[in-house]
Design a protein around this motif. Structure first.
Motif, PDB file in Angstrom:
ATOM      1  N   SER A 181       0.827  -1.209   0.000  1.00  0.00           N
ATOM      2  CA  SER A 181       0.000   0.000   0.000  1.00  0.00           C
ATOM      3  C   SER A 181       0.861   1.260   0.000  1.00  0.00           C
ATOM      4  O   SER A 181       0.584   2.218  -0.742  1.00  0.00           O
ATOM      5  CB  SER A 181      -0.908  -0.016   1.234  1.00  0.00           C
ATOM      6  N   LEU A 182       1.913   1.269   0.807  1.00  0.00           N
ATOM      7  CA  LEU A 182       2.801   2.434   0.872  1.00  0.00           C
ATOM      8  C   LEU A 182       3.549   2.635  -0.453  1.00  0.00           C
ATOM      9  O   LEU A 182       3.732   3.773  -0.894  1.00  0.00           O
ATOM     10  CB  LEU A 182       3.784   2.299   2.031  1.00  0.00           C
ATOM     11  N   LYS A 183       3.958   1.553  -1.088  1.00  0.00           N
ATOM     12  CA  LYS A 183       4.624   1.671  -2.390  1.00  0.00           C
ATOM     13  C   LYS A 183       3.666   2.259  -3.425  1.00  0.00           C
ATOM     14  O   LYS A 183       4.064   3.082  -4.254  1.00  0.00           O
ATOM     15  CB  LYS A 183       5.136   0.307  -2.857  1.00  0.00           C
ATOM     16  N   ARG A 184       2.400   1.825  -3.369  1.00  0.00           N
ATOM     17  CA  ARG A 184       1.400   2.369  -4.283  1.00  0.00           C
ATOM     18  C   ARG A 184       1.229   3.870  -4.038  1.00  0.00           C
ATOM     19  O   ARG A 184       1.161   4.665  -4.971  1.00  0.00           O
ATOM     20  CB  ARG A 184       0.071   1.631  -4.062  1.00  0.00           C
ATOM     21  N   GLU A 185       1.181   4.257  -2.759  1.00  0.00           N
ATOM     22  CA  GLU A 185       1.034   5.674  -2.412  1.00  0.00           C
ATOM     23  C   GLU A 185       2.250   6.476  -2.877  1.00  0.00           C
ATOM     24  O   GLU A 185       2.107   7.598  -3.375  1.00  0.00           O
ATOM     25  CB  GLU A 185       0.840   5.830  -0.898  1.00  0.00           C
ATOM     26  N   ILE A 186       3.437   5.919  -2.720  1.00  0.00           N
ATOM     27  CA  ILE A 186       4.656   6.590  -3.190  1.00  0.00           C
ATOM     28  C   ILE A 186       4.569   6.829  -4.696  1.00  0.00           C
ATOM     29  O   ILE A 186       4.914   7.911  -5.188  1.00  0.00           O
ATOM     30  CB  ILE A 186       5.920   5.762  -2.838  1.00  0.00           C
ATOM     31  N   GLY A 187       4.102   5.818  -5.418  1.00  0.00           N
ATOM     32  CA  GLY A 187       3.944   5.962  -6.874  1.00  0.00           C
ATOM     33  C   GLY A 187       2.989   7.083  -7.230  1.00  0.00           C
ATOM     34  O   GLY A 187       3.280   7.908  -8.114  1.00  0.00           O
ATOM     35  N   LYS A 188       1.840   7.126  -6.544  1.00  0.00           N
ATOM     36  CA  LYS A 188       0.858   8.183  -6.813  1.00  0.00           C
ATOM     37  C   LYS A 188       1.427   9.560  -6.489  1.00  0.00           C
ATOM     38  O   LYS A 188       1.255  10.516  -7.254  1.00  0.00           O
ATOM     39  CB  LYS A 188      -0.408   7.953  -5.991  1.00  0.00           C
ATOM     40  N   LEU A 189       2.104   9.671  -5.345  1.00  0.00           N
ATOM     41  CA  LEU A 189       2.676  10.967  -4.951  1.00  0.00           C
ATOM     42  C   LEU A 189       3.798  11.394  -5.899  1.00  0.00           C
ATOM     43  O   LEU A 189       3.938  12.584  -6.204  1.00  0.00           O
ATOM     44  CB  LEU A 189       3.184  10.907  -3.509  1.00  0.00           C
ATOM     45  N   THR A 190       4.563  10.438  -6.382  1.00  0.00           N
ATOM     46  CA  THR A 190       5.624  10.752  -7.345  1.00  0.00           C
ATOM     47  C   THR A 190       5.017  11.279  -8.643  1.00  0.00           C
ATOM     48  O   THR A 190       5.497  12.274  -9.205  1.00  0.00           O
ATOM     49  CB  THR A 190       6.481   9.497  -7.621  1.00  0.00           C
ATOM     50  N   ASP A 191       3.950  10.613  -9.092  1.00  0.00           N
ATOM     51  CA  ASP A 191       3.263  11.088 -10.307  1.00  0.00           C
ATOM     52  C   ASP A 191       2.700  12.493 -10.098  1.00  0.00           C
ATOM     53  O   ASP A 191       2.814  13.353 -10.975  1.00  0.00           O
ATOM     54  CB  ASP A 191       2.131  10.130 -10.689  1.00  0.00           C
ATOM     55  N   GLU A 192       2.098  12.730  -8.938  1.00  0.00           N
ATOM     56  CA  GLU A 192       1.538  14.052  -8.646  1.00  0.00           C
ATOM     57  C   GLU A 192       2.642  15.112  -8.609  1.00  0.00           C
ATOM     58  O   GLU A 192       2.474  16.225  -9.125  1.00  0.00           O
ATOM     59  CB  GLU A 192       0.788  14.023  -7.306  1.00  0.00           C
ATOM     60  N   MET A 193       3.788  14.758  -8.014  1.00  0.00           N
ATOM     61  CA  MET A 193       4.908  15.700  -7.940  1.00  0.00           C
ATOM     62  C   MET A 193       5.413  16.045  -9.353  1.00  0.00           C
ATOM     63  O   MET A 193       5.677  17.221  -9.653  1.00  0.00           O
ATOM     64  CB  MET A 193       6.050  15.110  -7.120  1.00  0.00           C
ATOM     65  N   LYS A 194       5.510  15.034 -10.214  1.00  0.00           N
ATOM     66  CA  LYS A 194       5.948  15.285 -11.595  1.00  0.00           C
ATOM     67  C   LYS A 194       4.963  16.207 -12.313  1.00  0.00           C
ATOM     68  O   LYS A 194       5.367  17.142 -13.002  1.00  0.00           O
ATOM     69  CB  LYS A 194       6.089  13.964 -12.359  1.00  0.00           C
ATOM     70  N   HIS A 195       3.681  15.935 -12.138  1.00  0.00           N
ATOM     71  CA  HIS A 195       2.653  16.757 -12.779  1.00  0.00           C
ATOM     72  C   HIS A 195       2.727  18.202 -12.286  1.00  0.00           C
ATOM     73  O   HIS A 195       2.710  19.145 -13.083  1.00  0.00           O
ATOM     74  CB  HIS A 195       1.266  16.170 -12.500  1.00  0.00           C
ATOM     75  N   LEU A 196       2.832  18.374 -10.945  1.00  0.00           N
ATOM     76  CA  LEU A 196       2.885  19.727 -10.393  1.00  0.00           C
ATOM     77  C   LEU A 196       4.172  20.453 -10.792  1.00  0.00           C
ATOM     78  O   LEU A 196       4.160  21.670 -11.002  1.00  0.00           O
ATOM     79  CB  LEU A 196       2.734  19.684  -8.868  1.00  0.00           C
ATOM     80  N   SER A 197       5.252  19.717 -10.923  1.00  0.00           N
ATOM     81  CA  SER A 197       6.508  20.337 -11.388  1.00  0.00           C
ATOM     82  C   SER A 197       6.352  20.839 -12.817  1.00  0.00           C
ATOM     83  O   SER A 197       6.838  21.929 -13.162  1.00  0.00           O
ATOM     84  CB  SER A 197       7.658  19.324 -11.320  1.00  0.00           C
ATOM     85  N   GLU A 198       5.680  20.057 -13.648  1.00  0.00           N
ATOM     86  CA  GLU A 198       5.422  20.480 -15.029  1.00  0.00           C
ATOM     87  C   GLU A 198       4.523  21.706 -15.059  1.00  0.00           C
ATOM     88  O   GLU A 198       4.775  22.646 -15.819  1.00  0.00           O
ATOM     89  CB  GLU A 198       4.790  19.340 -15.835  1.00  0.00           C
ATOM     90  N   VAL A 199       3.491  21.687 -14.225  1.00  0.00           N
ATOM     91  CA  VAL A 199       2.577  22.837 -14.160  1.00  0.00           C
ATOM     92  C   VAL A 199       3.343  24.077 -13.724  1.00  0.00           C
ATOM     93  O   VAL A 199       3.191  25.164 -14.303  1.00  0.00           O
ATOM     94  CB  VAL A 199       1.395  22.554 -13.198  1.00  0.00           C
ATOM     95  N   LEU A 200       4.201  23.928 -12.722  1.00  0.00           N
ATOM     96  CA  LEU A 200       4.996  25.067 -12.234  1.00  0.00           C
ATOM     97  C   LEU A 200       5.949  25.555 -13.321  1.00  0.00           C
ATOM     98  O   LEU A 200       6.080  26.767 -13.537  1.00  0.00           O
ATOM     99  CB  LEU A 200       5.765  24.673 -10.973  1.00  0.00           C
ATOM    100  N   ASP A 204       5.644  25.279 -16.557  1.00  0.00           N
ATOM    101  CA  ASP A 204       4.853  25.965 -17.591  1.00  0.00           C
ATOM    102  C   ASP A 204       4.409  27.344 -17.108  1.00  0.00           C
ATOM    103  O   ASP A 204       4.410  28.315 -17.876  1.00  0.00           O
ATOM    104  CB  ASP A 204       3.629  25.136 -17.973  1.00  0.00           C
ATOM    105  N   HIS A 205       4.033  27.442 -15.844  1.00  0.00           N
ATOM    106  CA  HIS A 205       3.578  28.712 -15.293  1.00  0.00           C
ATOM    107  C   HIS A 205       4.729  29.722 -15.222  1.00  0.00           C
ATOM    108  O   HIS A 205       4.530  30.909 -15.485  1.00  0.00           O
ATOM    109  CB  HIS A 205       2.966  28.510 -13.907  1.00  0.00           C
ATOM    110  N   GLU A 206       5.926  29.237 -14.849  1.00  0.00           N
ATOM    111  CA  GLU A 206       7.078  30.141 -14.736  1.00  0.00           C
ATOM    112  C   GLU A 206       7.389  30.823 -16.067  1.00  0.00           C
ATOM    113  O   GLU A 206       7.861  31.952 -16.106  1.00  0.00           O
ATOM    114  CB  GLU A 206       8.307  29.374 -14.242  1.00  0.00           C
ATOM    115  N   LYS A 207       7.097  30.136 -17.160  1.00  0.00           N
ATOM    116  CA  LYS A 207       7.362  30.706 -18.483  1.00  0.00           C
ATOM    117  C   LYS A 207       6.475  31.927 -18.760  1.00  0.00           C
ATOM    118  O   LYS A 207       6.888  32.851 -19.439  1.00  0.00           O
ATOM    119  CB  LYS A 207       7.113  29.659 -19.573  1.00  0.00           C
ATOM    120  N   ILE A 208       5.277  31.917 -18.222  1.00  0.00           N
ATOM    121  CA  ILE A 208       4.326  32.990 -18.549  1.00  0.00           C
ATOM    122  C   ILE A 208       4.009  33.900 -17.367  1.00  0.00           C
ATOM    123  O   ILE A 208       3.275  34.874 -17.518  1.00  0.00           O
ATOM    124  CB  ILE A 208       3.004  32.394 -19.077  1.00  0.00           C
ATOM    125  N   CYS A 209       4.554  33.632 -16.212  1.00  0.00           N
ATOM    126  CA  CYS A 209       4.223  34.409 -15.018  1.00  0.00           C
ATOM    127  C   CYS A 209       4.775  35.830 -15.135  1.00  0.00           C
ATOM    128  O   CYS A 209       5.988  36.037 -15.222  1.00  0.00           O
ATOM    129  CB  CYS A 209       4.775  33.752 -13.777  1.00  0.00           C
TER     130      CYS A 209
END
Length: 122
Positions: A72-91, A93-98
């Protein structure tokens, strides 16, 4: 000449016959004690084996529980890693236009209320 045979030589023992019965009685008591001791030891061994089996069962249950938690913890780590990658991409992209990151007014040390509005698009 007399042919008398000493008692010790004829019977092998100078003790009366009742002594042999006592020896048999002691031997029977010793046998009873051995039987009781063996029975007690057998019961103790059964109890020890049962306790050991229960301990092994408990450890196995704990192992399975920890394995599930680990999965269960490994699954959660995977989800959080994916979320971190997504948020890093969003950030990124935002830094380019901020406009706040590109505004020259951001280097002013004393913040002014109109500093932000001057950098925002109208």
């Amino acid at each position: 000449m007399s042919c008398a045979v000493p008692v010790a030589a004829a019977g092998g023992s100078a003790l009366p016959r009742s002594g042999a019965a006592e020896g048999s009685h002691q031997s029977h008591e010793e046998d009873d004690r051995k039987v009781r001791r063996r029975e007690k030891n057998r019961v103790a061994a059964q109890r020890s084996r049962k306790k050991q089996t229960q301990k092994a069962d408990k450890l196995h249950e704990e192992y399975e529980s920890l394995e599930q938690e680990n999965t269960s913890l490994k699954r959660e780590i995977g989800k959080l890693t994916d979320e971190m990658k997504h948020l890093s991409e969003v950030l990124k992209d935002h830094e380019k236009i901020c406009p706040l990151l590109h505004c020259t007014m951001n280097f002013v040390t004393v913040p002014r209320p109109d500093a932000l509005t001057s950098c925002l698009p109208r």
